[in-house]
Design a protein around this motif. Structure first.
Motif, PDB file in Angstrom:
ATOM      1  N   MET A   1      37.466  30.394  56.142  1.00 16.01           N
ATOM      2  CA  MET A   1      36.437  30.155  55.152  1.00 16.01           C
ATOM      3  C   MET A   1      35.537  31.392  55.086  1.00 16.01           C
ATOM      4  SD  MET A   1      33.543  27.110  54.955  1.00 16.01           S
ATOM      5  CE  MET A   1      34.698  25.876  55.448  1.00 16.01           C
ATOM      6  N   SER A   2      35.225  31.825  53.844  1.00  9.08           N
ATOM      7  CA  SER A   2      34.387  33.011  53.690  1.00  9.08           C
ATOM      8  C   SER A   2      32.968  32.718  54.182  1.00  9.08           C
ATOM      9  CB  SER A   2      34.354  33.453  52.233  1.00  9.08           C
ATOM     10  OG  SER A   2      33.536  32.593  51.473  1.00  9.08           O
ATOM     11  N   GLU A   3      32.243  33.776  54.490  1.00 10.10           N
ATOM     12  CA  GLU A   3      30.864  33.653  54.975  1.00 10.10           C
ATOM     13  C   GLU A   3      29.990  32.952  53.936  1.00 10.10           C
ATOM     14  OE1 GLU A   3      27.771  34.062  57.704  1.00 10.10           O
ATOM     15  OE2 GLU A   3      29.883  34.525  57.992  1.00 10.10           O
ATOM     16  N   THR A   4      30.177  33.289  52.649  1.00  8.82           N
ATOM     17  CA  THR A   4      29.374  32.678  51.594  1.00  8.82           C
ATOM     18  C   THR A   4      29.627  31.181  51.519  1.00  8.82           C
ATOM     19  OG1 THR A   4      29.445  34.733  50.353  1.00  8.82           O
ATOM     20  CG2 THR A   4      28.822  32.767  49.133  1.00  8.82           C
ATOM     21  N   LYS A   5      30.895  30.762  51.530  1.00  7.07           N
ATOM     22  CA  LYS A   5      31.212  29.335  51.473  1.00  7.07           C
ATOM     23  C   LYS A   5      30.692  28.615  52.709  1.00  7.07           C
ATOM     24  CE  LYS A   5      35.181  29.445  48.418  1.00  7.07           C
ATOM     25  NZ  LYS A   5      36.613  29.193  48.273  1.00  7.07           N
ATOM     26  N   HIS A   6      30.807  29.241  53.856  1.00  4.77           N
ATOM     27  CA  HIS A   6      30.302  28.635  55.101  1.00  4.77           C
ATOM     28  C   HIS A   6      28.793  28.402  55.007  1.00  4.77           C
ATOM     29  CE1 HIS A   6      29.721  27.689  59.308  1.00  4.77           C
ATOM     30  NE2 HIS A   6      28.804  28.644  59.366  1.00  4.77           N
ATOM     31  N   ASN A   7      28.049  29.418  54.564  1.00  2.68           N
ATOM     32  CA  ASN A   7      26.597  29.286  54.457  1.00  2.68           C
ATOM     33  C   ASN A   7      26.204  28.271  53.395  1.00  2.68           C
ATOM     34  OD1 ASN A   7      25.954  31.014  56.530  1.00  2.68           O
ATOM     35  ND2 ASN A   7      25.775  32.798  55.202  1.00  2.68           N
ATOM     36  N   LYS A   9      27.743  25.498  52.617  1.00  2.00           N
ATOM     37  CA  LYS A   9      27.857  24.183  53.252  1.00  2.00           C
ATOM     38  C   LYS A   9      26.759  23.992  54.298  1.00  2.00           C
ATOM     39  CE  LYS A   9      31.288  21.728  51.743  1.00  2.00           C
ATOM     40  NZ  LYS A   9      30.943  20.614  50.882  1.00  2.00           N
ATOM     41  N   LYS A  10      26.463  25.043  55.032  1.00  4.99           N
ATOM     42  CA  LYS A  10      25.467  24.983  56.097  1.00  4.99           C
ATOM     43  C   LYS A  10      24.091  24.585  55.559  1.00  4.99           C
ATOM     44  CE  LYS A  10      23.472  28.041  59.602  1.00  4.99           C
ATOM     45  NZ  LYS A  10      23.517  29.397  60.154  1.00  4.99           N
ATOM     46  N   PHE A  11      23.761  25.080  54.360  1.00  6.25           N
ATOM     47  CA  PHE A  11      22.444  24.845  53.784  1.00  6.25           C
ATOM     48  C   PHE A  11      22.449  23.855  52.619  1.00  6.25           C
ATOM     49  CE2 PHE A  11      22.207  29.296  55.387  1.00  6.25           C
ATOM     50  CZ  PHE A  11      21.355  29.043  56.444  1.00  6.25           C
ATOM     51  N   GLU A  12      23.594  23.255  52.329  1.00  8.04           N
ATOM     52  CA  GLU A  12      23.736  22.389  51.160  1.00  8.04           C
ATOM     53  C   GLU A  12      22.783  21.202  51.196  1.00  8.04           C
ATOM     54  OE1 GLU A  12      27.229  20.157  48.615  1.00  8.04           O
ATOM     55  OE2 GLU A  12      27.618  20.699  50.690  1.00  8.04           O
TER      56      GLU A  12
END
Length: 188
Positions: A1-7, A9-12
């Motif tokens: 998973m790319s860093e952008t997609k991970h973040n 979800k992390k902050f969603e």
């Protein structure tokens, strides 16, 4: 998973409910109840906007601007030609339309510079900034509720207007800095 997609979800913030508050001609306002990443809930006031375009129009080493009264600011502003997208309208079509409506000029070449969100903390408005060159005179076609004057500024005049506060909106300041970069590098 790319860093952008991970973040993301992390902050969603997951929407639990959405309550319409106002539906206007240009914007709508809603209040969303969201679940935060820590499990708590919060409310978000969100302005929905159809998107807009703005045009950095260059003629004879000058930038075309319009001066008009801006009621939310209670003062006149000097800005680049701009306007909202009509339903189903492509940004390029809107840029061509707005340039001629507000300045009376048609572009021989028009190309995108960038797109950006104007106030992502409370609004979804995206603004598409274009550069227009090889301008020829067309016909000014202002909306019935539009009152403005068009003028042409040198880069130095535009920078002075920024210092004086006559230019103080994000789209025009962004355009002036893009123009400055263009004069130095030949690229937007």
């Amino acid at each position: 998973m790319s860093e952008t997609k991970h973040n993301a979800k992390k902050f969603e913030e997951v929407t639990i409910s959405s309550q319409p508050v106002f539906q206007g001609k240009v914007i709508s306002l809603q209040v969303d109840t969201v679940r935060l990443p820590n499990g708590e809930t919060a409310q978000r006031e969100i302005v929905k906007h159809p998107g807009a375009v703005a045009v950095l129009a260059l003629k004879d080493d000058k930038m075309l601007v319009v001066e008009q009264y801006r009621k939310p600011l209670e003062k006149s502003q000097v800005e680049i030609p701009a306007g909202k997208l009509d339903p189903g309208e492509a940004p390029l079509e809107a840029a061509i339309r707005e340039l001629e409506e507000e300045t009376g000029y048609r572009a021989g070449t028009i190309r995108p510079i960038c797109s950006f969100y104007t106030s992502p903390g409370f609004a979804n408005e995206i603004l598409h900034l274009f550069a227009a060159e090889e301008l020829t005179k067309g016909e000014v076609r202002l909306d019935d509720d539009e009152f403005l004057e068009c003028e042409a500024l040198t880069l130095e005049q535009a920078q002075q207007y920024i210092r004086e506060g006559r230019i103080s909106d994000a789209k025009t300041i962004t355009a002036v800095y893009a123009w400055q970069a263009y004069t130095l590098t030949g690229r937007f």
